[in-house]
Design a protein around this motif. Structure first.
Motif, short mmCIF file in Angstrom:
data_model
loop_
_atom_site.label_atom_id
_atom_site.label_comp_id
_atom_site.label_asym_id
_atom_site.label_seq_id
_atom_site.Cartn_x
_atom_site.Cartn_y
_atom_site.Cartn_z
N ARG A 65 0.84 -1.20 0.00
CA ARG A 65 0.00 0.00 0.00
C ARG A 65 0.88 1.24 0.00
NH1 ARG A 65 -5.62 0.70 1.46
NH2 ARG A 65 -5.57 -1.58 1.35
N ASP A 91 -3.36 4.53 -2.13
CA ASP A 91 -4.34 4.98 -1.14
C ASP A 91 -4.27 6.50 -1.07
OD1 ASP A 91 -6.09 5.31 0.94
OD2 ASP A 91 -5.07 3.95 2.32
N GLU A 171 -12.33 1.09 -1.79
CA GLU A 171 -11.28 0.37 -2.51
C GLU A 171 -11.81 -0.15 -3.83
OE1 GLU A 171 -8.20 -2.23 -0.50
OE2 GLU A 171 -9.36 -3.79 -1.55
#
Length: 245
Positions: A65, A91, A171
């Motif tokens: 991430r 993200d 997401e």
């Protein structure tokens, strides 16, 4: 292969093969007077170099991430496509404390220090300039990226069903990013966007929509600092077909 069975990185490769010279991202920063125009080929080269940095020097891979603490900017667009190329999850505005890598602009460096992994700082200066002094605990993107390779090959294949993007707490897989952008895009248009990148609307209008539709974006930062007359002239000179501000 259907469009929705592809990732954003797949679409960039297709755009590069079809018409590498056409404009893809034109960026204005109205606080500094900067204007940068990137063709598909130039943008793809930046993406390849950044993906090589991310995969090679920073050791990121599928499932990792990356906390993206950056404004709407041409270098942010590059990072989002580099993440798609490597297969890591971008993200946007995400908590750096739980990220494997953080990518930060100058205004979010303190928050970015919460990341226990690799930290990359972007000065966001005109012409891709570096920091006068590299922030402690970070590598300077503008120092590290020029020496990276111009071609990128992922260590592991990146499938469209894998997680690719988090924005607004939602997401999305690579295929879902493409599918949603296709539903939003103005086919073949030239879109002027003054929207931030911290919402799906901003990302779709300011990057993914034009990429999926074969269009281009005029991405404007600090647009509130220009007059209506200046904006009207920009719309005319850039041959804008749709404005989203």
């Amino acid at each position: 292969m259907n469009a929705i069975d592809r990732t954003p990185a797949d679409l960039l490769r297709s755009a590069l093969a079809a018409d590498p010279g056409r404009p893809l991202v034109t960026f204005y920063d109205d606080a500094t007077g900067e204007r940068v125009e990137l063709s598909v080929a130039t943008f793809a080269n930046w993406v390849a170099k950044t993906a090589n940095l991310l995969q090679g020097d920073l050791g990121a891979g599928p499932g990792d991430r990356v906390s993206v603490l950056l404004p709407a900017h041409w270098q942010t667009a590059v990072w989002l496509l580099a993440c798609s190329s490597v297969g890591v999850v971008a993200d946007v505005g995400g908590d750096p404390g739980v990220a494997d890598v953080v990518v930060s602009g100058p205004e979010s460096l303190e928050a970015a220090r919460a990341c226990g992994g690799e930290r990359v700082a972007l000065a966001l200066r005109p012409l891709g300039g570096r920091f006068p002094q590299t922030p402690v605990g970070f590598v300077d993107y503008a120092v590290e990226v020029p020496g990276q390779g111009d071609r990128f090959v992922p260590f592991s294949p990146v499938g469209p069903g894998e997680p690719a993007l988090v924005v607004g707490g939602v997401e999305l897989t690579g295929a879902q990013v493409v599918e949603r952008a296709l539903g939003d895009g103005d086919a073949g248009g030239r879109v002027l966007s003054g929207l931030p990148y911290d919402t799906w609307e901003g990302l779709s209008v300011g990057l993914f929509g034009p990429l999926t539709s074969g269009g281009s974006v005029v991405l404007c930062r600090n647009l509130g600092q220009v007059s209506e007359e200046t904006l009207a002239k920009r719309v005319e000179s850039e041959r804008v077909t749709v404005s989203r501000i």
